[in-house]
Design a protein around this motif. Structure first.
Motif, PDB file in Angstrom:
ATOM      1  N   GLU A  50       0.816  -1.218   0.000  1.00 25.54           N
ATOM      2  CA  GLU A  50       0.000   0.000   0.000  1.00 25.54           C
ATOM      3  C   GLU A  50       0.846   1.264   0.000  1.00 25.54           C
ATOM      4  N   ARG A  51       2.018   1.235   0.632  1.00 27.90           N
ATOM      5  CA  ARG A  51       2.840   2.441   0.713  1.00 27.90           C
ATOM      6  C   ARG A  51       3.787   2.593  -0.478  1.00 27.90           C
ATOM      7  N   LYS A  52       4.375   1.466  -0.914  1.00 26.71           N
ATOM      8  CA  LYS A  52       5.403   1.542  -1.951  1.00 26.71           C
ATOM      9  C   LYS A  52       4.884   1.200  -3.340  1.00 26.71           C
ATOM     10  N   TYR A  53       3.850   0.356  -3.419  1.00 27.95           N
ATOM     11  CA  TYR A  53       3.356  -0.116  -4.717  1.00 27.95           C
ATOM     12  C   TYR A  53       1.848   0.081  -4.822  1.00 27.95           C
ATOM     13  N   PRO A  54       1.390   1.317  -4.849  1.00 24.82           N
ATOM     14  CA  PRO A  54      -0.064   1.566  -4.854  1.00 24.82           C
ATOM     15  C   PRO A  54      -0.766   1.039  -6.103  1.00 24.82           C
ATOM     16  N   GLY A  55      -0.043   0.813  -7.180  1.00 25.71           N
ATOM     17  CA  GLY A  55      -0.669   0.283  -8.391  1.00 25.71           C
ATOM     18  C   GLY A  55      -0.873  -1.213  -8.374  1.00 25.71           C
ATOM     19  N   ILE A  56      -0.342  -1.898  -7.358  1.00 21.48           N
ATOM     20  CA  ILE A  56      -0.468  -3.348  -7.243  1.00 21.48           C
ATOM     21  C   ILE A  56      -1.671  -3.676  -6.365  1.00 21.48           C
ATOM     22  N   ARG A  57      -2.424  -4.679  -6.785  1.00 22.58           N
ATOM     23  CA  ARG A  57      -3.607  -5.065  -6.025  1.00 22.58           C
ATOM     24  C   ARG A  57      -3.206  -5.973  -4.864  1.00 22.58           C
ATOM     25  N   TYR A  58      -3.714  -5.665  -3.678  1.00 22.34           N
ATOM     26  CA  TYR A  58      -3.443  -6.458  -2.482  1.00 22.34           C
ATOM     27  C   TYR A  58      -4.714  -7.169  -2.048  1.00 22.34           C
ATOM     28  N   VAL A  59      -4.621  -8.478  -1.830  1.00 19.80           N
ATOM     29  CA  VAL A  59      -5.732  -9.236  -1.264  1.00 19.80           C
ATOM     30  C   VAL A  59      -5.187 -10.116  -0.154  1.00 19.80           C
ATOM     31  N   ARG A  60      -6.050 -10.462   0.764  1.00 21.74           N
ATOM     32  CA  ARG A  60      -5.632 -11.283   1.908  1.00 21.74           C
ATOM     33  C   ARG A  60      -6.415 -12.590   1.912  1.00 21.74           C
ATOM     34  N   GLU A  61      -5.700 -13.683   2.201  1.00 22.36           N
ATOM     35  CA  GLU A  61      -6.323 -14.998   2.348  1.00 22.36           C
ATOM     36  C   GLU A  61      -5.874 -15.588   3.674  1.00 22.36           C
ATOM     37  N   ASP A  62      -6.802 -15.749   4.604  1.00 21.06           N
ATOM     38  CA  ASP A  62      -6.432 -16.174   5.954  1.00 21.06           C
ATOM     39  C   ASP A  62      -6.263 -17.679   6.106  1.00 21.06           C
ATOM     40  N   VAL A  63      -6.762 -18.467   5.167  1.00 24.92           N
ATOM     41  CA  VAL A  63      -6.561 -19.919   5.233  1.00 24.92           C
ATOM     42  C   VAL A  63      -5.168 -20.220   4.681  1.00 24.92           C
ATOM     43  N   PRO A  64      -4.275 -20.844   5.478  1.00 24.96           N
ATOM     44  CA  PRO A  64      -2.907 -21.082   4.993  1.00 24.96           C
ATOM     45  C   PRO A  64      -2.871 -22.144   3.904  1.00 24.96           C
TER      46      PRO A  64
END
Length: 423
Positions: free
Chosen positions: A143-157
């Motif tokens: 979010e701070r360094k690569y704002p053009g990259i999409r971030y998603v979270r997956e909590d199941v390992p």
């Protein structure tokens, strides 16, 4: 009687990694770069002809000598007769989503993302899947360094679950996957996705994986026995024309490529249900997610293509324990993915059983050849996969133990995943 003195195995010295581009084998040096900025001792060089990878060589650069000239002379000697690759011609490249799954390795991820943002592909996005993170370091980095990259979270390992989360978030007609411990060549994504435009029957493309560093004995041993690469010859596997040299085809998935450098036509991958969430690193199955996807796509009638033009450099694990874990994980992942096929797609079981007799005979020949190499004197990796270091029998035993565990690991992973979905 002379007492027996234990023989200590020779510990290989660190090997520098370089990249050499020639204007033809008899032509001038176009560029030379030492990847890890250390030219002491031996140098392991990727040789390109006008940017196209054609092979690797290993040589020692004498003090005061020009490293580019020394390695170019060695390349002309070792790779003599190699044909110049045909000119590249690309149609309109498909919109591509690059999915990178990661877990608490923000430093390595930053290095990988820097190379992915430097691609020459005209139309692509990057999706970072933060898998069961223990900190917010990855989110903060993106979010701070690569704002053009999409971030998603997956909590199941689990790597397969993370990849499936990336598939759901992606919008590309082609879905490319790589790891957080690679550095992608600037031409990687273009070369990896071009075959999809050239052949509508291709459902999967894999590419070349070479070492980023060869600084420790574990890294050198792994690369001496092939590492992750599949050579420098393009190849297409077609389920309508099974290859004679692979008796277990399409179940010889390990020969097709590796998960750190693979791409799928989105419709093909989604059509087979994506990755099996009970496979892959981060689960009790320990691996096999990429192998499962390769076989599923081939079994659905799609072709699979390997191209050495799509290059990434992988940071091999550094310690002996890492290599032990890797050997065990390879064995476990192999039988876990076969178990996944039998459980989820029992219609494939007759084909597998029909191929077993020839496949086992082929495996015995290959095993005997590898055990013979275990007695060879210690050396260093020259041309890719030269097997110049003896492969310890302890690692072979660990791989076999992993193969016995794989079905159990897969069952445990399925149970854990079903419990996660029930919450």
């Amino acid at each position: 009687m002379v007492p027996m003195v234990p023989v200590t195995p020779t510990v290989p010295m660190p090997i520098a990694v370089a990249d050499l581009d020639l204007d033809g084998l008899d032509g001038k040096v176009l560029s030379f770069r030492c990847v890890d900025d250390d030219m002491t001792g031996e140098v392991h060089a990727l040789v390109r002809l006008r940017g196209r990878p054609i092979g690797t060589v290993l040589g020692r650069v004498p003090p005061g000598a020009d490293p580019a000239a020394t390695l170019a002379a060695l390349a002309r000697e070792r790779l003599a007769g190699h044909r110049k690759p045909p000119p590249e011609t690309y149609r309109d490249l498909p919109r591509t989503s690059v999915v990178v799954a990661t877990r608490d390795r923000a430093g390595q991820l930053a290095r990988a993302l820097g190379s992915l943002l430097d691609q020459d592909h005209p139309d692509y996005e990057i999706v970072v899947v933060d898998n069961a993170p223990r900190t917010d370091a990855t989110r903060a980095l993106v979010e701070r360094k690569y704002p053009g990259i999409r971030y998603v979270r997956e909590d199941v390992p689990g790597l397969a679950t993370a990849h499936n989360r990336g598939i759901a978030a992606a919008d590309g007609a082609v879905l490319a996957f790589t790891d957080d411990d690679v550095v992608a060549d600037p031409h990687w994504l273009t070369a990896l996705t071009a075959p999809f435009a050239d052949d509508p029957r291709i459902g999967c493309v894999t590419g070349l994986i070479l070492p980023a560093r060869l600084r420790t004995p574990a890294q050198i041993l792994l690369e001496s026995h092939g590492g992750f690469a599949k050579g420098f010859t393009p190849r297409t596997w077609d389920p309508a024309r099974p290859p004679a040299d692979q008796p277990l085809f399409p179940f010889t998935a390990g020969s097709f490529g590796s998960g750190a450098n693979m791409a799928f036509r989105a419709t093909a991958l989604k059509g087979v249900g994506g990755f099996d969430p009970a496979t892959g690193t981060g689960t009790p199955a320990r691996g096999g997610d990429d192998l499962y996807a390769f076989v599923r796509v081939l079994a659905a009638g799609h072709r699979l293509h390997y191209t050495p033009d799509a290059l990434v450099r992988h940071h091999h694990r550094e310690t002996w324990q890492d290599l032990r874990d890797q050997a065990y994980g390879y064995g476990a992942g192999l039988t876990a993915y076969l178990t996944a096929l039998a459980v989820r797609h029992p219609a494939l079981l007759p084909a597998l059983l029909a191929r077993l007799p020839r496949g086992l005979a082929h495996a015995r020949v290959m095993t005997a050849a590898r055990e013979a190499r275990e007695t060879q004197p210690t050396g260093v990796p020259g041309e890719h996969g030269a097997h110049s270091h003896p492969w310890p029998r302890s690692l072979s035993r660990l791989e076999r133990r992993g193969m016995l565990y794989g079905p159990v690991g897969y069952a445990r992973a399925r149970l854990r995943h079903s419990r996660s979905e029930a919450r």
